[in-house]
Write a protein that holds these residues in place. Structure first.
Motif, PDB file in Angstrom:
ATOM      1  N   GLY A 128       0.753  -1.344  -0.160  1.00 44.22           N
ATOM      2  CA  GLY A 128       0.239  -0.414   0.447  1.00 44.22           C
ATOM      3  C   GLY A 128       1.151   1.372  -0.104  1.00 44.22           C
ATOM      4  N   MET A 129       2.068   1.407   0.727  1.00 42.33           N
ATOM      5  CA  MET A 129       2.574   2.874   0.808  1.00 42.33           C
ATOM      6  C   MET A 129       3.892   2.974  -0.336  1.00 42.33           C
ATOM      7  SD  MET A 129       3.119   5.243   2.960  1.00 42.33           S
ATOM      8  CE  MET A 129       3.101   4.911   4.474  1.00 42.33           C
ATOM      9  N   ASN A 130       3.830   1.505  -0.778  1.00 46.31           N
ATOM     10  CA  ASN A 130       4.831   1.932  -1.845  1.00 46.31           C
ATOM     11  C   ASN A 130       3.729   2.078  -2.831  1.00 46.31           C
ATOM     12  OD1 ASN A 130       7.153   1.046  -0.822  1.00 46.31           O
ATOM     13  ND2 ASN A 130       6.927  -0.788  -1.499  1.00 46.31           N
ATOM     14  N   ALA A 131       2.935   2.305  -3.039  1.00 44.90           N
ATOM     15  CA  ALA A 131       2.100   2.226  -4.233  1.00 44.90           C
ATOM     16  C   ALA A 131       1.581   4.114  -3.870  1.00 44.90           C
ATOM     17  CB  ALA A 131       0.788   1.547  -4.369  1.00 44.90           C
ATOM     18  N   LEU A 132       1.526   3.951  -2.610  1.00 46.31           N
ATOM     19  CA  LEU A 132       1.535   5.602  -2.392  1.00 46.31           C
ATOM     20  C   LEU A 132       2.684   6.394  -3.226  1.00 46.31           C
ATOM     21  CD1 LEU A 132      -0.775   5.160   0.270  1.00 46.31           C
ATOM     22  CD2 LEU A 132      -2.177   5.909  -1.448  1.00 46.31           C
ATOM     23  N   GLY A 133       3.895   5.691  -3.614  1.00 42.39           N
ATOM     24  CA  GLY A 133       4.343   6.922  -3.344  1.00 42.39           C
ATOM     25  C   GLY A 133       4.953   6.509  -2.177  1.00 42.39           C
ATOM     26  N   GLY A 134       5.151   5.973  -1.227  1.00 43.60           N
ATOM     27  CA  GLY A 134       5.375   6.143   0.114  1.00 43.60           C
ATOM     28  C   GLY A 134       7.240   5.843   0.256  1.00 43.60           C
ATOM     29  N   CYS A 135       7.656   5.433   1.100  1.00 41.96           N
ATOM     30  CA  CYS A 135       8.857   5.722   2.319  1.00 41.96           C
ATOM     31  C   CYS A 135       9.902   4.254   1.059  1.00 41.96           C
ATOM     32  CB  CYS A 135       9.637   5.341   3.118  1.00 41.96           C
ATOM     33  SG  CYS A 135       8.866   7.375   3.802  1.00 41.96           S
ATOM     34  N   ARG A 136       9.805   4.382   0.396  1.00 43.72           N
ATOM     35  CA  ARG A 136      10.478   2.964   0.076  1.00 43.72           C
ATOM     36  C   ARG A 136      11.433   2.302   0.159  1.00 43.72           C
ATOM     37  NH1 ARG A 136       7.613   5.044  -5.042  1.00 43.72           N
ATOM     38  NH2 ARG A 136       6.590   3.141  -5.555  1.00 43.72           N
ATOM     39  N   SER A 137      12.498   3.585   0.849  1.00 42.65           N
ATOM     40  CA  SER A 137      14.053   2.976   0.915  1.00 42.65           C
ATOM     41  C   SER A 137      13.435   2.476   2.790  1.00 42.65           C
ATOM     42  CB  SER A 137      15.243   4.205   1.284  1.00 42.65           C
ATOM     43  OG  SER A 137      14.277   5.076   2.771  1.00 42.65           O
ATOM     44  N   ILE A 138      12.314   2.422   3.898  1.00 44.80           N
ATOM     45  CA  ILE A 138      12.962   2.120   4.663  1.00 44.80           C
ATOM     46  C   ILE A 138      11.327   0.822   4.481  1.00 44.80           C
ATOM     47  CG2 ILE A 138      12.788   4.241   5.638  1.00 44.80           C
ATOM     48  CD1 ILE A 138       9.642   4.402   6.435  1.00 44.80           C
ATOM     49  N   TRP A 139      11.031   0.455   4.211  1.00 43.58           N
ATOM     50  CA  TRP A 139      10.438  -0.336   4.052  1.00 43.58           C
ATOM     51  C   TRP A 139      10.643  -2.394   3.444  1.00 43.58           C
ATOM     52  CZ3 TRP A 139       6.720   1.569   6.392  1.00 43.58           C
ATOM     53  CH2 TRP A 139       5.830   2.874   5.702  1.00 43.58           C
ATOM     54  N   GLY A 140      10.855  -2.832   3.929  1.00 42.23           N
ATOM     55  CA  GLY A 140      10.943  -3.846   3.762  1.00 42.23           C
ATOM     56  C   GLY A 140       9.919  -5.392   3.741  1.00 42.23           C
ATOM     57  N   ARG A 141      10.522  -6.995   3.625  1.00 40.58           N
ATOM     58  CA  ARG A 141       9.350  -7.695   4.175  1.00 40.58           C
ATOM     59  C   ARG A 141       8.411  -7.777   5.078  1.00 40.58           C
ATOM     60  NH1 ARG A 141      13.500 -11.935   3.316  1.00 40.58           N
ATOM     61  NH2 ARG A 141      15.002 -10.871   2.218  1.00 40.58           N
ATOM     62  N   SER A 142       8.632  -7.871   6.374  1.00 40.28           N
ATOM     63  CA  SER A 142       7.423  -7.689   7.042  1.00 40.28           C
ATOM     64  C   SER A 142       7.299  -6.126   6.868  1.00 40.28           C
ATOM     65  CB  SER A 142       8.465  -7.985   8.109  1.00 40.28           C
ATOM     66  OG  SER A 142       9.629  -7.576   9.289  1.00 40.28           O
ATOM     67  N   TYR A 143       7.650  -5.300   7.023  1.00 40.11           N
ATOM     68  CA  TYR A 143       6.542  -3.527   7.070  1.00 40.11           C
ATOM     69  C   TYR A 143       7.620  -2.737   7.096  1.00 40.11           C
ATOM     70  CZ  TYR A 143       3.866   0.097   7.438  1.00 40.11           C
ATOM     71  OH  TYR A 143       2.616   1.059   7.683  1.00 40.11           O
ATOM     72  N   MET A 144       8.336  -2.655   7.313  1.00 42.16           N
ATOM     73  CA  MET A 144      10.108  -1.869   7.841  1.00 42.16           C
ATOM     74  C   MET A 144      10.900  -3.241   8.401  1.00 42.16           C
ATOM     75  SD  MET A 144       9.423   1.302   9.874  1.00 42.16           S
ATOM     76  CE  MET A 144       7.931   1.830  10.222  1.00 42.16           C
ATOM     77  N   THR A 145      12.403  -2.837   7.928  1.00 46.03           N
ATOM     78  CA  THR A 145      13.618  -3.721   7.425  1.00 46.03           C
ATOM     79  C   THR A 145      14.452  -3.428   9.332  1.00 46.03           C
ATOM     80  OG1 THR A 145      15.535  -1.619   6.990  1.00 46.03           O
ATOM     81  CG2 THR A 145      14.563  -3.645   5.622  1.00 46.03           C
ATOM     82  N   ALA A 146      14.607  -4.095   9.810  1.00 47.84           N
ATOM     83  CA  ALA A 146      15.351  -4.165  11.125  1.00 47.84           C
ATOM     84  C   ALA A 146      16.394  -2.752  11.962  1.00 47.84           C
ATOM     85  CB  ALA A 146      15.296  -5.484  11.526  1.00 47.84           C
TER      86      ALA A 146
END
Length: 151
Positions: A128-146
């Motif tokens: 959802g966030m990527n489709a909205l053009g969101g914070c691609r650099s912080i999103w990972g597989r489970s939601y955010m990368t640890a």
């Protein structure tokens, strides 16, 4: 002393932008946006509140028109806030389920102590966030990368 006239009145021209016998002004529009976006009142309750306070009950179409006008007027500010947030090295991000036309959607939130950006999408998480053009650099597989999350 002469008797006062039986009727006092004033005559004037309507402002050029008034096109209907009943017209809601900018203050009414601002209250509609505040009640709907910040207080999260549904349109039915906003209409009922206005009726209780003024005796006038705006239609849902009127309220939606007001919200659309406010959206257009605030579009640049929203883009500016989004740009500022997505350039920050650290932001808070969250999502919560919201009904849209009786279907579950997700309200994505990205914020700092100074700014908040909200967007609705039918997908949750990184999709959802990527489709909205969101914070691609912080999103990972489970939601955010640890490595990018501070707990």
């Amino acid at each position: 002393m002469p008797d006062p006239p039986e009727h006092y009145g004033a005559v004037g021209d309507f402002p050029a932008h008034v096109k209907a016998p009943t017209q809601y002004g900018d203050g009414f529009t601002a209250w509609t946006a505040y009640l709907h976006a910040y207080q999260m009142l549904p349109l039915e309750r906003i209409a009922a509140l206005f009726e209780d306070l003024t005796g006038l009950r705006p239609s849902e179409a009127t309220l939606l028109s007001m919200l659309g006008r406010m959206h257009r007027q605030l579009e640049q500010a929203e883009q500016d806030i989004r740009k500022i947030l997505f350039q920050k090295p650290l932001v808070h991000a969250d999502e919560t389920g919201v009904p849209v036309k009786e279907k579950l959607h997700w309200m994505h939130t990205v914020c700092t102590s100074d700014y908040t950006w909200l967007a609705i999408h039918d997908r949750r998480g990184s999709k959802g966030m990527n489709a909205l053009g969101g914070c691609r650099s912080i999103w990972g597989r489970s939601y955010m990368t640890a490595s990018r999350v501070i707990l």
